[in-house]
Design a protein around this motif. Structure first.
Motif, short mmCIF file in Angstrom:
data_model
loop_
_atom_site.label_atom_id
_atom_site.label_comp_id
_atom_site.label_asym_id
_atom_site.label_seq_id
_atom_site.Cartn_x
_atom_site.Cartn_y
_atom_site.Cartn_z
N ARG A 1 9.03 3.10 -13.98
CA ARG A 1 9.94 2.97 -12.85
C ARG A 1 9.72 4.05 -11.79
N MET A 2 8.68 4.84 -11.92
CA MET A 2 8.42 5.85 -10.90
C MET A 2 7.95 5.19 -9.62
N PRO A 3 8.52 5.54 -8.47
CA PRO A 3 8.15 4.87 -7.21
C PRO A 3 6.68 5.10 -6.87
N GLY A 4 6.00 4.02 -6.54
CA GLY A 4 4.63 4.12 -6.08
C GLY A 4 3.58 4.23 -7.15
N LEU A 5 3.94 4.49 -8.39
CA LEU A 5 2.97 4.63 -9.47
C LEU A 5 2.75 3.26 -10.11
N THR A 6 1.52 2.73 -9.97
CA THR A 6 1.22 1.38 -10.45
C THR A 6 0.46 1.37 -11.76
N GLY A 7 -0.13 2.47 -12.17
CA GLY A 7 -0.89 2.48 -13.42
C GLY A 7 -1.65 3.78 -13.58
N MET A 8 -2.39 3.87 -14.66
CA MET A 8 -3.25 5.03 -14.90
C MET A 8 -4.49 4.57 -15.63
N SER A 9 -5.53 5.40 -15.55
CA SER A 9 -6.78 5.06 -16.20
C SER A 9 -7.47 6.34 -16.63
N VAL A 10 -8.52 6.19 -17.42
CA VAL A 10 -9.32 7.32 -17.90
C VAL A 10 -10.72 7.18 -17.31
N LEU A 11 -11.18 8.22 -16.62
CA LEU A 11 -12.49 8.19 -16.00
C LEU A 11 -13.58 8.51 -17.02
N ALA A 12 -14.82 8.38 -16.58
CA ALA A 12 -15.94 8.64 -17.47
C ALA A 12 -15.96 10.09 -17.93
N SER A 13 -15.45 11.00 -17.09
CA SER A 13 -15.41 12.41 -17.46
C SER A 13 -14.33 12.73 -18.48
N GLY A 14 -13.48 11.77 -18.79
CA GLY A 14 -12.37 12.00 -19.71
C GLY A 14 -11.08 12.37 -19.02
N ALA A 15 -11.15 12.58 -17.69
CA ALA A 15 -9.95 12.95 -16.95
C ALA A 15 -9.06 11.72 -16.74
N ALA B 1 4.90 -3.03 -7.71
CA ALA B 1 4.59 -2.48 -9.03
C ALA B 1 3.28 -3.04 -9.56
N LEU B 2 2.92 -4.26 -9.16
CA LEU B 2 1.66 -4.86 -9.59
C LEU B 2 0.51 -4.52 -8.65
N GLY B 3 0.79 -3.74 -7.60
CA GLY B 3 -0.26 -3.42 -6.64
C GLY B 3 -0.57 -4.56 -5.70
N ILE C 1 -2.91 5.87 -10.61
CA ILE C 1 -3.15 4.86 -9.57
C ILE C 1 -1.85 4.66 -8.81
N TYR C 2 -1.88 4.89 -7.50
CA TYR C 2 -0.68 4.86 -6.67
C TYR C 2 -0.76 3.75 -5.63
N ASN C 3 0.41 3.38 -5.15
CA ASN C 3 0.55 2.51 -3.99
C ASN C 3 1.07 3.38 -2.84
N PRO C 4 0.21 3.79 -1.89
CA PRO C 4 0.65 4.70 -0.83
C PRO C 4 1.76 4.12 0.03
N VAL C 5 1.80 2.80 0.21
CA VAL C 5 2.85 2.20 1.03
C VAL C 5 4.21 2.40 0.37
N ALA C 6 4.27 2.19 -0.95
CA ALA C 6 5.53 2.42 -1.66
C ALA C 6 5.90 3.91 -1.64
N LEU C 7 4.91 4.79 -1.75
CA LEU C 7 5.19 6.23 -1.66
C LEU C 7 5.77 6.59 -0.30
N ALA C 8 5.20 6.00 0.77
CA ALA C 8 5.70 6.29 2.11
C ALA C 8 7.13 5.80 2.29
N THR C 9 7.46 4.68 1.66
CA THR C 9 8.82 4.15 1.77
C THR C 9 9.84 5.08 1.13
N VAL C 10 9.47 5.68 -0.01
CA VAL C 10 10.42 6.52 -0.75
C VAL C 10 10.37 7.97 -0.28
N TYR C 11 9.16 8.50 -0.10
CA TYR C 11 9.00 9.93 0.18
C TYR C 11 8.52 10.21 1.60
N GLY C 12 8.63 9.22 2.50
CA GLY C 12 8.10 9.40 3.84
C GLY C 12 8.73 10.57 4.59
#
Length: 657
Positions: free
Chosen positions: A461-475, A328-330, A479-490
Motif C-alpha cells: 500500500r505504499m504510494p507509487g511503489l509497484t514492485g521490486m526485483s533483484v538485479l544480476a549484481s544481487g542488489a 498499482a499495476l503500473g 520499481i516506482y510509478n513517478p506519476v503516483a509519487l508526484a500526486t502524493v509527494y509533489g
C-alpha cells in the motif's frame, strides 16, 4: 424389413470402432490436469530465480571478458618490451665486441658472463611470454564456449518462463458472466435498459491481474449505467435507442492489454464536474483547466457528481479506486468524452506482473526502476532549459506545460542532483492514468527485463511503489510509478528542491566570473562534484589514489604521463592536479611548466606527489608554481585536507565549449 434391420447396426458398430481408434489420440491431445495456483506461482518464481542466476553469470562472464581483454593488452605490451630488451642487449653486445676487437683481437667478448646471462634471460622471457600467450588463447576459447552456452541457456530459460506464465493466463470471458450480472442488476435498480457487448473476450490475461481488476471493472460498469446512460425517455427524446449500450473492448498492445469501456450515453458534463471540484476545494474558482484536465478530475479521491449516495454506482466512492488499482499495476488510464455522444475510458494494464520491462534510472548512488510502459519519451535537454524548469516547476513539451520534479525529491532522498555539470541533462516524461510528469535524473541506465517480486502486505500500500526485483549484481531495486509519487509527494518534493537550491544558487551568484560564458555555467539545481586528475606512470599508485578519492566522493580522471594529462585537460578542467615527477615522455616539471604557461589553465592548483624529496627538487617545483609538494608515501589525511582546501576555491578558468 428383417434383412434391412441389421445393416444400420453394422454400420453403427463400424463407426464406433473407427471412433474408438481415434479417441485415444484426441484424449491425449486434450487431456489436462488440475494444478493448485500457489504451486504455479512458486514455479514461476523459481523460473525467475533461474533467470536472475543466469544474469549474474552473464555479469561474471563480462568481468572475465574484461579481465581477459586486459590480459591480452598486457601481453602485447610485454612482447613489445621484450623486443626492446633484445634489441638493446644486441646493440650493447655489438658495441662491446667492436671495443674488444680494437683492444685485443684474440679476445672473444662472448666470454663475458653478464652478456651471456642477458641473452639467456631474454630467451627465457620469450618462452614465458609464449607460454602465457598459449594460456591466454585457451582462456579465450573457453570464454567463447561459455558465452555460447549461456546464450543457449538464456533461450531455454525464457522459453520455460514463457510456458509457465501461459499456465497462469486465463481468458477474459471467464469473468463475462459476472460482468453481465452486474449490468443486469444495476440497470434494473435504476430503471434503465442497458446491454453489454464484450469484444475480444478471448484475450488472455494473467490470473492475478484479472482477479485484481475485476472489482474495478464492476465499478466502471456501475458508474457508466448510473451516470452515463440516460433514462429511456431522455434517450428517445434525443433520437437514441431506448436501450443503452456499453462496450468492453480488449486489445493487446505489446506487453500490455488495453481494456476500453465505452458507452453511448450523455458523456461527461465538464461544467458540472468543474463546479463539483470547486465546491469540494479540489481546484480554485479562478483556475483554468483544459477539457482533458477537467475530465481527469473524476479520478480525484472522493469525487462524485451524484447528489445522493446510493447502493449503486460508486456508493459514495469515486473513480479514484480504479485509478489506484491501475497505478498499482503500473498501468494508465486515458479518458475521452463527447457531450451527448458518450464516454470512453481506456485502461492499459500489463499482461502479466511476473515479468516486466523496466527502465533503470540512476539518481546519485541510488538506482530505481520504472515500468517501460509509463515512459513516454526520454530527452537530452539543454542545461539552461532544465534550470528554467526548476524555477517555474513546469517543463514545456509539445506546447504543454508538464509538472517538473527532480527524481530524488520525489523519493524524498535528495533535493538536488549531484552529477557533474553538463551541457545536456536527461529528462523523462511519464504518463499514467491520464496524467503526465517530467522528471530529471542523473543517468538513464537502459531498459531490461526483470522478474517482479511480490511486495507483501507491508509494502503493497505504499504510494507509487509497484514492485521490486533483484538485479544480476544481487542488489534489490525498487520499481516506482513517478506519476503516483508526484500526486502524493509533489508539494514536499518542490519544497525540498527549493531549499536545496537556495544555498548553491547564492554561492554561484557571488562567485560567478563576469567573463565566463553563460552556456558554461552549470544549472543552479545541479551540485557539481569536484574532479581530481591523477598523473602517475605507476598503475598501482593510480589505482590506489583513485579508490581513495572515489571513496571520499570525488570524480577522478587518470593519466599515465604529462602528454596524456595535457590531452585530457583539453576536455574538462579538474579542480586540482595530483602529479608525479618522474614519468616517460613528459615528466611532472614539464607538465607544470605547460599548465602555468597556458592562460586557460594558469590558475589550476597542482600538488606534486613524488619520492624525490631533496631540497633542489622542492625549489624547482616552487619556481614552476607548484602549490604543494608531498613525498611518497603520503599521509591520506594530509592529502584529503589539501583537496578540501583547493576544491573549495573556485578555479579561475574557462571551461572549453
Amino acid at each position: 424389413d428383417t434383412r434391412q434391420g441389421p445393416q444400420p447396426v453394422t454400420e453403427r458398430r463400424a463407426r464406433d470402432r473407427a471412433l474408438g481408434a481415434a479417441a485415444p489420440a484426441r484424449a491425449v491431445s486434450a487431456q489436462s490436469i488440475r494444478v493448485a495456483a500457489p504451486l504455479l506461482d512458486r514455479l514461476v518464481n523459481q523460473a525467475g530465480e533461474v533467470i536472475i542466476t543466469r544474469s549474474r553469470m552473464d555479469a561474471r562472464v563480462a568481468q572475465m571478458r574484461a579481465s581477459l581483454k586486459d590480459l591480452t593488452g598486457n601481453l602485447d605490451r610485454l612482447r613489445e618490451q621484450l623486443r626492446e630488451i633484445e634489441l638493446q642487449s644486441e646493440t650493447q653486445m655489438q658495441s662491446r665486441m667492436a671495443q674488444a676487437k680494437d683492444q685485443a683481437r684474440e679476445f672473444d667478448p662472448l666470454e663475458f658472463d653478464r652478456f651471456t646471462r642477458v641473452q639467456e634471460l631474454t630467451r627465457i622471457m620469450a618462452e614465458s611470454v609464449s607460454d602465457v600467450a598459449t594460456v591466454q588463447r585457451q582462456l579465450q576459447r573457453a570464454m567463447q564456449g561459455a558465452e555460447d552456452d549461456l546464450i543457449a541457456q538464456a533461450r531455454q530459460a525464457r522459453e520455460l518462463q514463457r510456458d509457465l506464465l501461459r499456465t497462469r493466463m486465463i481468458e477474459f470471458e471467464s469473468v463475462s458472466e459476472r460482468l453481465y450480472g452486474v449490468v443486469r442488476q444495476t440497470a434494473k435498480g435504476v430503471g434503465k435498459q442497458v446491454k453489454l457487448d464484450i469484444v475480444g473476450g478471448s484475450m488472455e490475461l494473467d490470473r492475478s491481474v484479472l482477479d485484481r481488476m475485476v472489482p474495478a471493472f464492476e465499478h466502471m460498469l456501475r458508474n457508466a449505467i448510473d451516470h452515463g446512460i440516460e433514462s429511456p425517455q431522455r434517450r428517445e427524446a434525443a433520437g437514441k435507442p431506448a436501450t443503452g449500450t456499453i462496450t468492453i473492448a480488449l486489445q493487446q498492445e505489446g506487453n500490455d492489454v488495453s481494456v476500453t469501456f465505452s458507452d453511448d450515453g450523455g458523456g461527461l458534463d465538464l461544467t458540472r464536474i468543474r463546479a463539483k471540484a470547486v465546491a469540494k476545494g479540489l481546484i480554485a474558482a479562478y483556475q483554468e483547466l483544459g477539457d482533458d484536465e477537467t475530465a481527469n478530475l473524476v479520478f480525484a479521491p472522493g469525487f462524485s457528481t451524484a447528489d445522493n449516495v446510493t447502493e449503486l454506482s460508486g456508493r459514495g466512492i469515486g473513480l479514484d479506486v480504479v485509478r489506484a488499482e491501475v497505478d498499482a499495476l503500473g498501468g494508465r488510464i486515458e479518458t475521452t468524452s463527447e457531450l451527448g455522444r458518450g464516454t470512453q475510458f481506456k485502461l492499459v494494464v500489463p499482461l502479466t506482473t511476473a515479468v516486466t520491462q523496466v527502465v533503470m534510472l540512476r539518481l546519485g548512488e541510488m538506482a530505481m526502476g520504472v515500468p517501460s510502459n509509463l515512459v513516454e519519451i526520454v530527452r537530452r535537454v539543454p542545461a539552461a532549459q532544465v534550470e528554467q524548469a526548476y524555477q517555474s516547476h513546469v517543463f514545456e513539451h509539445g506546447g504543454e506545460q508538464v509538472p517538473f520534479f527532480w527524481s530524488g525529491a520525489l523519493l524524498q532522498v535528495s533535493g538536488a542532483s549531484g552529477a557533474p555539470a553538463s551541457k545536456h541533462l536527461p529528462v523523462l516524461l511519464f504518463r499514467s492514468a491520464g496524467r503526465r510528469v517530467a522528471v530529471h535524473v542523473d543517468e538513464v541506465l537502459g531498459n531490461q527485463e526483470v522478474v517482479v517480486k511480490n511486495l507483501g502486505p507491508q509494502l503493497s500500500r505504499m504510494p507509487g511503489l509497484t514492485g521490486m526485483s533483484v538485479l544480476a549484481s544481487g542488489a534489490v531495486v525498487l520499481i516506482y510509478n513517478p506519476v503516483a509519487l508526484a500526486t502524493v509527494y509533489g508539494e514536499a518534493a518542490l519544497q525540498m528542491q527549493a531549499s536545496a537550491r537556495q544555498a548553491p544558487a547564492a554561492g554561484a551568484n557571488a562567485d560567478a566570473d563576469a567573463d565566463t560564458p553563460q552556456s558554461a555555467t552549470p544549472a543552479a539545481g545541479v551540485v557539481v562534484t569536484p574532479l581530481v586528475m591523477v598523473v602517475d606512470d605507476s598503475i598501482t599508485v593510480r589505482r590506489v589514489t583513485q579508490r581513495l578519492l572515489l571513496r571520499e566522493g570525488y570524480r577522478v580522471v587518470l593519466a599515465n604521463d604529462g602528454l596524456q594529462a595535457l590531452a585530457k585537460l583539453q576536455e574538462e578542467l579538474p579542480a586540482v592536479v595530483l602529479s608525479d615527477i618522474e614519468m616517460p615522455r613528459m615528466d611532472g616539471f614539464d607538465l607544470a611548466r605547460n599548465i602555468r604557461g597556458d592562460d586557460r589553465m594558469r590558475g589550476l592548483p597542482i600538488i606534486m606527489i613524488t619520492s624525490r624529496i631533496a631540497e633542489k627538487h622542492r625549489e624547482m617545483a616552487t619556481e614552476l608554481g607548484v602549490d604543494h609538494y608531498l613525498g611518497k608515501p603520503y599521509a591520506e589525511d594530509e592529502l584529503l585536507g589539501l583537496l578540501r582546501h583547493y576544491c573549495a576555491v573556485p578555479v579561475q578558468a574557462e571551461v572549453p565549449a
